[in-house]
Motif scaffolding. Structure first.
Motif, short mmCIF file in Angstrom:
data_model
loop_
_atom_site.label_atom_id
_atom_site.label_comp_id
_atom_site.label_asym_id
_atom_site.label_seq_id
_atom_site.Cartn_x
_atom_site.Cartn_y
_atom_site.Cartn_z
N TRP A 473 0.83 -1.21 0.00
CA TRP A 473 0.00 0.00 0.00
C TRP A 473 0.86 1.26 0.00
O TRP A 473 0.41 2.32 -0.43
N TRP A 474 2.09 1.13 0.49
CA TRP A 474 2.99 2.29 0.54
C TRP A 474 3.87 2.37 -0.70
O TRP A 474 4.11 3.43 -1.23
N ASP A 475 4.34 1.21 -1.17
CA ASP A 475 5.22 1.15 -2.33
C ASP A 475 4.74 0.02 -3.22
O ASP A 475 4.99 -1.16 -2.96
N ALA A 476 4.02 0.39 -4.26
CA ALA A 476 3.44 -0.62 -5.15
C ALA A 476 4.52 -1.47 -5.82
O ALA A 476 4.28 -2.62 -6.18
N HIS A 477 5.75 -0.90 -6.01
CA HIS A 477 6.83 -1.63 -6.68
C HIS A 477 7.61 -2.50 -5.70
O HIS A 477 8.38 -3.36 -6.13
N ARG A 478 7.41 -2.28 -4.40
CA ARG A 478 8.05 -3.07 -3.36
C ARG A 478 9.56 -3.16 -3.58
O ARG A 478 10.16 -4.23 -3.55
N GLN A 479 10.20 -2.03 -3.79
CA GLN A 479 11.64 -1.99 -3.97
C GLN A 479 12.34 -1.95 -2.61
O GLN A 479 11.79 -1.47 -1.62
N TRP A 480 13.56 -2.47 -2.60
CA TRP A 480 14.41 -2.31 -1.42
C TRP A 480 15.03 -0.92 -1.45
O TRP A 480 15.58 -0.51 -2.47
N ARG A 481 14.91 -0.20 -0.37
CA ARG A 481 15.37 1.19 -0.31
C ARG A 481 16.18 1.40 0.95
O ARG A 481 15.85 0.88 2.00
#
Length: 506
Positions: A473-481
Motif C-alpha cells: 500500500w505504501w510502495d506498489a513496486h516493493r523496492q528495497w530502499r
C-alpha cells in the motif's frame, strides 16, 4: 409569553433562517478568499458568544423556577431530573457542556430578594455583564471564575469584586496597564485563565502553600489489574514530574520540531571512524537498490494516546538499559518473560511476566532476551530451563554506539524516533544463527520493533547498510530502499546531495 422572551425567539428564528446551510456546506466556501474565511470564523465566534449569553441567562431562570413549588418547576415539566438534563436534551449536547452552562448561570445569575422582589447583585456581576454583551464566552467565563471559586473562603467580598472587575475589563480587550484605557485584541480563554491565576496569587499569597502540601500528599501512581489485555493506570503527578514526562514524550512524538541531534553529544572523529569501520559502504552510491526513495512518509495509524503509550515504553526501555538503577535481589532490575520452548517455537502459547501473574502474547517473548532490562526464559514440558537470554546476543556499548551513529533514527521510513531511544533488532534472528554484530543490527523504535512481523515492513543488510522494503500500500513496486539519508557521516550526506544535484535538478 413575555415580550422579552418573544423578541429573543424571533431573533433566534431569524438567525436560523439566515444561517441555513446547503446540503453540501463546503460549496459555500469554495470561492471564498482567506480574508473571507477568517471573517466568517470571527463573526461565528461573536454569534456563539451571544448564544452562550442567551443559554446562560435562560438557565439561570430555570434554576430559579426549579426551587419553586412543583407546578412551577421547569425541569420537571420537561420530564427531566434537573437543569443539567434539560440542557443536555434541549441543546443536544453532552453532560459536561450542560454543566458548564449551569455553573455559568450560578456565577452570573441575579437572584431575587424574597421580601422586596428586587434583584440582588450576582456573584460575578461584571463578568456576567461582559458575557451578556458578547465579549466573553462561557468557556472564558469559567476560566475566570474557577480559580477564584477555589479560594472563595479566603477572599473577602471586596477582593472578589475587584477581581471580577479586572477580569471583565481584560475580557473586553482593555489594556490594564494603559492609562487611557485603550482597547486591544481580546484575550483567549487560556490567557484569561492565566490572568485569573495571577490575580489569585496576588490576593491570596499564602493560600498556595497549603494547596502544594495537599498536592504532595495526593501524588501517586497505581497499576490496576489486567483487564481485556491491558493494565489500567491511574494516579496524580506533581507538576514537575508531569512536566518532565511531557518533555520526554515531546522529544519522541515531536522530533520534527528540532533536527535530529547527534547522539552522544560531542562525539569526535574517532566515533565516526568507529561507525565507518563497523558499517562499511555508507558513502557508496545507491547500487540500484532503490535509493532513498521518492515516496511520502507513511501515515501513522496510531491514535495520539497510543503514540504516548509507545513513547513511554521507549522511555522505560531506555531507562532500564542504562544500568543505573538500584539492584533488585542482588541484580539489575530485569523484567523476566517466560514461555515453554514448544510454545515459543509455535507461537501458539502465551508467555508470562514474572511477579505479576499477567500473560502476554508469544510475540513479546520473541522481542525480548536480556536486552534493555528484559530477559527471556524458555522451559521444557517438565519445567526445566532450556533457554536463557544470554549476553551473547546483547549488542555491546561500542556496537550500540556505532549503530546509533549509522542509523540516527528508527530505520522505518516516516519514523523519526532518535536511535538512542530505540531498541536494537537482529535483522537475522539470533536464534537462526544471526550474529550480534553491527552488520546484523538496526535501530527500531518500540512500536516498530513489536509490529515488524505483522506490519509488512521488511529489513535486510547489504554490506553493513540496512535496506527497507515497505508494504504494497505504501510502495506498489516493493523496492528495497535505504533509509532516507540518515545513515553515515556528514561526508556521506554531502556526497548524496552532490549526486542529487547532478541527477535530479539539472
Amino acid at each position: 409569553m413575555t415580550s422579552t422572551a418573544a423578541t429573543v425567539l424571533d431573533q433566534l428564528e431569524q438567525l436560523l433562517q439566515s444561517s441555513a446551510m446547503s446540503d453540501e456546506p463546503d460549496d459555500q466556501f469554495d470561492a471564498a478568499s482567506a480574508a473571507e474565511l477568517i471573517e466568517v470564523l470571527v463573526r461565528a465566534g461573536a454569534v456563539q458568544r451571544r448564544l452562550d449569553a442567551v443559554i446562560t441567562t435562560a438557565t439561570g431562570r430555570v434554576l430559579d423556577r426549579d426551587l419553586q413549588p412543583r407546578e412551577a418547576r421547569v425541569s420537571e415539566r420537561a420530564g427531566c431530573r434537573d437543569a443539567t438534563e434539560l440542557l443536555r436534551r434541549a441543546l443536544r449536547t453532552d453532560t459536561a457542556a450542560a454543566r458548564r452552562y449551569v455553573a455559568g448561570a450560578q456565577a452570573t445569575h441575579r437572584e431575587m430578594e424574597l421580601s422586596s422582589g428586587t434583584a440582588l447583585p450576582a456573584r460575578y456581576e461584571q463578568l456576567g455583564r461582559a458575557l451578556r454583551e458578547g465579549d466573553l464566552s462561557i468557556a472564558g467565563l469559567l476560566a475566570c471564575t474557577a480559580p477564584l471559586d477555589r479560594v472563595a473562603t479566603r477572599l473577602s467580598v471586596a477582593d472578589r469584586d475587584d477581581a471580577d472587575a479586572v477580569l471583565a475589563q481584560a475580557a473586553r480587550g482593555l489594556d490594564l496597564a494603559a492609562e487611557d484605557g485603550r482597547a486591544g485584541p481580546p484575550p483567549t480563554t487560556d490567557e484569561l485563565g492565566a490572568l485569573a491565576q495571577r490575580i489569585v496569587l496576588l490576593l491570596d499569597p499564602d493560600g498556595q502553600e497549603p494547596e502544594d502540601a495537599r498536592a504532595h500528599r495526593r501524588r501517586g501512581l497505581t497499576l490496576g489489574r489486567l483487564r481485556d489485555g491491558t493494565v489500567p493506570v491511574s494516579g496524580a503527578l506533581l507538576p514537575e514530574v508531569a512536566g518532565q514526562l511531557q518533555r520526554l514524550l515531546d522529544s519522541l512524538l515531536s522530533p520534527k520540531a528540532d533536527p535530529v541531534a547527534r547522539p552522544d553529544a560531542g562525539a569526535d572523529a574517532e566515533s565516526d571512524a568507529v561507525a565507518d569501520a563497523m558499517a562499511p559502504g555508507l558513502d557508496r552510491a545507491d547500487d540500484g537498490s532503490g535509493g532513498d526513495g521518492e515516496l511520502p512518509d507513511p501515515v501513522d495509524p496510531r491514535s495520539p494516546a497510543q503514540m504516548r503509550h509507545d513513547a513511554l515504553a521507549s522511555i522505560l526501555t531506555a531507562a532500564a538499559a542504562t544500568g543505573g538503577f538500584p539492584l533488585l535481589g542482588g541484580a539489575a532490575p530485569t523484567l523476566v518473560v517466560s514461555i515453554s520452548a514448544e510454545g515459543f517455537a509455535s507461537g501458539a502459547e502465551r508467555a508470562s511476566i514474572e511477579g505479576t501473574g499477567w500473560d502476554v502474547p508469544a510475540s513479546v517473548a520473541r522481542h525480548t532476551a536480556c536486552a534493555g532490562g528484559v530477559q527471556r526464559v524458555l522451559f521444557d514440558e517438565r519445567g526445566a530451563i532450556v533457554g536463557l537470554g544470554t549476553t551473547a546476543r546483547i549488542f555491546t556499548a561500542l556496537q550500540r554506539r556505532a549503530i546509533i551513529l549509522r542509523d540516527r533514527e528508527c530505520v522505518i521510513p516516516g519514523c523519526h524516533v532518535t536511535a538512542n531511544w530505540c531498541e536494537l533488532h537482529h535483522v537475522r534472528e539470533y536464534a537462526d544463527g544471526g550474529p550480534t554484530h553491527t552488520d546484523n543490527g538496526v535501530a527500531l523504535c518500540w512500536h516498530h520493533h513489536r509490529t515488524l512481523d505483522t506490519s509488512g515492513w521488511e529489513i535486510r543488510m547489504q554490506r553493513g547498510v540496512p535496506e527497507i522494503r515497505g508494504p504494497a500500500w505504501w510502495d506498489a513496486h516493493r523496492q528495497w530502499r535505504r533509509p532516507r539519508i540518515r545513515a553515515g557521516t556528514e561526508q556521506a550526506l554531502s556526497a548524496a546531495l552532490s549526486r542529487g544535484a547532478g541527477v535530479r535538478f539539472r
